[in-house]
Design an enzyme around this catalytic site. Structure first.
Site, PDB file in Angstrom:
ATOM      1  N   TYR A  58      11.812  -4.344  -7.238  1.00  0.00           N
ATOM      2  CA  TYR A  58      10.670  -3.951  -8.063  1.00  0.00           C
ATOM      3  C   TYR A  58       9.619  -3.060  -7.720  1.00  0.00           C
ATOM      4  O   TYR A  58       9.088  -2.420  -8.226  1.00  0.00           O
ATOM      5  CB  TYR A  58       9.729  -5.235  -7.916  1.00  0.00           C
ATOM      6  CG  TYR A  58       8.489  -5.241  -8.708  1.00  0.00           C
ATOM      7  CD1 TYR A  58       8.364  -5.290 -10.070  1.00  0.00           C
ATOM      8  CD2 TYR A  58       7.512  -5.449  -7.911  1.00  0.00           C
ATOM      9  CE1 TYR A  58       7.014  -5.183 -10.641  1.00  0.00           C
ATOM     10  CE2 TYR A  58       6.118  -5.162  -8.512  1.00  0.00           C
ATOM     11  CZ  TYR A  58       5.984  -5.078  -9.719  1.00  0.00           C
ATOM     12  OH  TYR A  58       4.779  -5.139 -10.325  1.00  0.00           O
ATOM     13  N   ASP A 116      13.519  -7.993 -13.864  1.00  0.00           N
ATOM     14  CA  ASP A 116      13.661  -7.595 -12.449  1.00  0.00           C
ATOM     15  C   ASP A 116      13.405  -8.832 -11.709  1.00  0.00           C
ATOM     16  O   ASP A 116      14.064  -9.011 -10.630  1.00  0.00           O
ATOM     17  CB  ASP A 116      12.839  -6.631 -11.853  1.00  0.00           C
ATOM     18  CG  ASP A 116      11.342  -6.817 -11.970  1.00  0.00           C
ATOM     19  OD1 ASP A 116      10.887  -6.766 -13.152  1.00  0.00           O
ATOM     20  OD2 ASP A 116      10.863  -7.342 -11.085  1.00  0.00           O
ATOM     21  N   CYS A 151      15.836  -7.296   4.835  1.00  0.00           N
ATOM     22  CA  CYS A 151      15.036  -8.670   4.900  1.00  0.00           C
ATOM     23  C   CYS A 151      15.232  -9.472   3.658  1.00  0.00           C
ATOM     24  O   CYS A 151      14.833  -8.822   2.574  1.00  0.00           O
ATOM     25  CB  CYS A 151      13.462  -8.280   5.085  1.00  0.00           C
ATOM     26  SG  CYS A 151      12.671  -9.948   4.959  1.00  0.00           S
ATOM     27  N   CYS A 181       0.860  -1.150  -0.018  1.00  0.00           N
ATOM     28  CA  CYS A 181       0.116  -0.018   0.146  1.00  0.00           C
ATOM     29  C   CYS A 181       0.869   1.182  -0.033  1.00  0.00           C
ATOM     30  O   CYS A 181       2.170   1.209  -0.005  1.00  0.00           O
ATOM     31  CB  CYS A 181      -0.980   0.156   1.163  1.00  0.00           C
ATOM     32  SG  CYS A 181      -1.907  -1.360   1.491  1.00  0.00           S
ATOM     33  N   ASN A 227       0.451   0.514   5.777  1.00  0.00           N
ATOM     34  CA  ASN A 227       1.229  -0.345   4.990  1.00  0.00           C
ATOM     35  C   ASN A 227       1.829  -1.266   5.471  1.00  0.00           C
ATOM     36  O   ASN A 227       2.526  -1.167   6.389  1.00  0.00           O
ATOM     37  CB  ASN A 227       2.192   0.735   4.180  1.00  0.00           C
ATOM     38  CG  ASN A 227       2.975   0.058   3.105  1.00  0.00           C
ATOM     39  OD1 ASN A 227       4.118   0.507   2.955  1.00  0.00           O
ATOM     40  ND2 ASN A 227       2.588  -1.084   2.462  1.00  0.00           N
ATOM     41  N   GLY A 228       1.783  -2.727   5.200  1.00  0.00           N
ATOM     42  CA  GLY A 228       2.525  -3.642   5.405  1.00  0.00           C
ATOM     43  C   GLY A 228       1.615  -4.705   6.096  1.00  0.00           C
ATOM     44  O   GLY A 228       0.510  -4.697   5.690  1.00  0.00           O
ATOM     45  N   GLY A 256      -0.266   0.680  -4.981  1.00  0.00           N
ATOM     46  CA  GLY A 256      -1.776   0.000  -4.857  1.00  0.00           C
ATOM     47  C   GLY A 256      -2.756   0.698  -5.731  1.00  0.00           C
ATOM     48  O   GLY A 256      -2.943   1.731  -5.680  1.00  0.00           O
TER      49      GLY A 256
HETATM   50  P1  5GP Z   1       6.091 -14.107 -13.983  1.00  0.00           P
HETATM   51  O1  5GP Z   1       6.669 -14.311 -15.245  1.00  0.00           O
HETATM   52  O2  5GP Z   1       6.649 -14.528 -12.917  1.00  0.00           O
HETATM   53  O3  5GP Z   1       4.623 -14.476 -14.089  1.00  0.00           O
HETATM   54  O4  5GP Z   1       5.928 -12.512 -13.891  1.00  0.00           O
HETATM   55  C1  5GP Z   1       7.167 -11.839 -13.820  1.00  0.00           C
HETATM   56  C2  5GP Z   1       6.832 -10.389 -13.822  1.00  0.00           C
HETATM   57  O5  5GP Z   1       6.044  -9.927 -12.904  1.00  0.00           O
HETATM   58  C3  5GP Z   1       8.199  -9.368 -13.723  1.00  0.00           C
HETATM   59  O6  5GP Z   1       8.111  -8.452 -15.100  1.00  0.00           O
HETATM   60  C4  5GP Z   1       8.079  -8.630 -12.654  1.00  0.00           C
HETATM   61  O7  5GP Z   1       8.484  -7.228 -12.831  1.00  0.00           O
HETATM   62  C5  5GP Z   1       6.673  -8.593 -12.358  1.00  0.00           C
HETATM   63  N1  5GP Z   1       6.153  -8.793 -10.738  1.00  0.00           N
HETATM   64  C6  5GP Z   1       7.084  -9.084  -9.845  1.00  0.00           C
HETATM   65  N2  5GP Z   1       6.602  -8.966  -8.894  1.00  0.00           N
HETATM   66  C7  5GP Z   1       5.324  -8.259  -9.186  1.00  0.00           C
HETATM   67  C8  5GP Z   1       4.040  -7.882  -8.059  1.00  0.00           C
HETATM   68  O8  5GP Z   1       4.050  -8.009  -6.916  1.00  0.00           O
HETATM   69  N3  5GP Z   1       2.845  -7.475  -8.749  1.00  0.00           N
HETATM   70  C9  5GP Z   1       3.015  -7.390 -10.183  1.00  0.00           C
HETATM   71  N4  5GP Z   1       1.728  -6.893 -10.835  1.00  0.00           N
HETATM   72  N5  5GP Z   1       3.966  -7.692 -10.884  1.00  0.00           N
HETATM   73  C10 5GP Z   1       5.091  -8.232 -10.362  1.00  0.00           C
HETATM   74 MG    MG Z   2       8.593  -6.641 -14.425  1.00  0.00          MG
END
Ligand code: 5GP
Ligand code: MG
Length: 450
Positions: free
Chosen positions: A242, A346, A433, A2, A102-103, A28
């Site tokens: 990210y 990423d 972490c 959030c 947030n958290g 969010g």
């Molecule tokens: P995957 O290939 O695992 O389905 O998706 C990887 C992609 O999801 C990466 O481009 C990454 O930037 C993105 N991603 C990583 N964490 C999150 C998240 O918490 N939410 C969303 N919407 N995308 C994420």
């Molecule tokens: Mg990405």
């Protein structure tokens, strides 16, 4: 995840809160809310969707007073209801109290169970509501004491902004999992999850609120308290990889520069003989730049982002979902044809999105694809606020690294090492972490509401 915001002593408090939330929108998109007050009368508006969808027409005109706090909520499956929108506003012995959180708390289930046995009635399924009840029930006299009392019983991740009477109180948990910063707009104190919110409203970034610090803002100014026992900080490393916006300063460093450094380390560990380096936008851009610059390889923006895609495109069938991935990102065939490329991403979580993306790059003519990921493989869940899927769905657990390489149809695949990732962080990553990579939990988990 959030985003939270607060401003004290400004005639346009709610409008500035709205702009602040707009700058924090990446944290969010499920719901947005603002509570405003003149210290006496309170008004609020909450709604589903983006801040710009919730605060339309005259919505801000009804949010009067020179104090305001706001919240944007991250979309997690199953809990997408207005009831769970924040700030959470209640009436109590001292008038009103509003809280933006947030958290993720890690002992909220047991606390909730106990409170319910004692007769407490909950209005939402949010862990944040537990904090409100604990504050209201505290025997301490002053609000600050009641908040301290409540938070000493709570474990887990919280960055909070609380509005009550003519005070705004901002608190960061002793581990400091989530970011929170203090700013100043012409004498009006401002708090926000990330400094990018200060940039938008023209506020000066003063400093980060420290882990375990409680900042009390009233007419007399800003005072700082450290009511909790000191513990080793555990900043969420995924904020740098990210989550946070690249123009923000969090956890003692620039998000942009830290991401670039991740890319540089990635090149040092896993170079490649390619024609160009291609980022997966937007989150992969900065690590890709670092990778390309370190290797002296041409950088090509060969994957084009459609900026008019709203929240995640959810469709019942896989074939339509795959087309959905293309709505957001489309490779440019004129730069990819017959080329060997290093693609920088990423993170890989489930691997399903990446699979479609890699397929699309091949279809656009890429001859060799070497995928470089700017963090180690995700193998463990997060209990502190990042919405990773069940560990059984994490690609690194399901198929292993070689399995992922085959699944994605890659010529090679490398991840950044844990050491490499830590070396790119401020202070060499001492205070972070890394539980989602290592499984080492900085604080014990006793049932959460995830
Ligand atoms: P995957 O290939 O695992 O389905 O998706 C990887 C992609 O999801 C990466 O481009 C990454 O930037 C993105 N991603 C990583 N964490 C999150 C998240 O918490 N939410 C969303 N919407 N995308 C994420
Ligand atoms: Mg990405």
């Amino acid at each position: 995840m959030c985003g939270i915001f607060g401003i004290h002593g400004h005639p346009n408090a709610s409008s500035l809160a709205f702009l602040g939330l707009w700058a924090l929108q990446h944290r969010g998109q499920e719901s947005a809310g603002i509570v405003a007050s003149d210290g006496d009368r309170v008004s609020h508006k909450l709604g589903m969707g983006l801040a710009s969808e919730v605060f339309t027409g005259n919505a801000l005109k009804t949010l009067t007073g020179n104090l305001a706090i706001g919240h944007v909520r991250y979309s997690t499956t199953g809990s997408s209801t207005l009831r769970n929108a924040q700030p959470f506003l209640v009436r109590w012995q001292k008038g009103y109290l509003a809280i933006a959180h947030n958290g993720n708390l890690v002992n909220s289930f047991s606390l909730r169970e106990q409170l319910e046995k004692e007769g407490t009635i909950f209005q939402s399924t949010m862990d944040s509501e537990v904090i409100v009840h604990l504050i209201a029930r505290s025997k301490e006299k002053e609000v600050e004491g009641k908040i301290t009392d409540a938070l000493s019983r709570i474990k887990g991740a919280y960055s909070l902004v609380i509005l009550t009477g003519n005070k705004i109180i901002a608190v960061r948990d002793p581990h400091g999992f989530r970011p929170l910063s203090l700013g100043d707009l012409g004498g009006a104190p401002v708090v926000a999850s990330e400094s990018c919110a200060f940039d938008l409203i023209g506020a000066k970034f003063t400093r980060e609120i420290e882990p375990g610090e409680m900042v009390v803002i009233n007419r007399a100014g800003v005072t700082s308290h450290y009511p909790f026992k000191k513990v080793k900080p555990s900043f969420c490393i995924f904020e740098f990889i990210y989550f946070a916006r690249p123009d923000s300063w969090i956890f003692g460093g620039s998000v942009y520069l830290t991401r670039k450094k991740l890319g540089e380390c990635l090149y040092e560990e896993s170079p490649s003989q390619v024609d160009s380096v291609v980022p997966i936008p937007d989150s992969g851009n900065y690590a890709a730049l670092g990778y390309a610059q370190k290797g002296g390889i041409p950088f090509e923006l060969a994957v084009i982002r459609n900026h008019y895609v709203g929240r995640t495109f959810i469709q019942p069938s896989q074939s339509i979902r795959d087309l959905g991935v293309k709505i957001k990102l489309n490779p440019c065939r004129y730069i990819l044809k017959e080329k060997k490329i290093a693609v920088v991403e990423d993170s890989i979580v489930r691997g399903t999105t990446s699979r479609v993306r890699m397929k699309n790059l091949r279809a656009a003519g890429a001859k060799e694809i070497h995928l470089r990921v700017s963090c180690p493989p995700h193998r463990f869940p997060c209990f502190y606020g990042i919405d990773f899927p069940n560990p059984k769905e994490l690609a690194a657990n399901v198929m292993g690294i070689e399995g992922i390489r085959k699944f994605l149809g890659l010529d090679s695949l490398s991840y950044l090492s844990l050491q490499g990732m830590l070396s790119a962080m401020p202070q060499n990553g001492q205070n972070f972490c890394t539980a989602c990579f290592t499984g080492k939990l900085p604080c014990k988990v006793r049932g959460t509401n995830r």
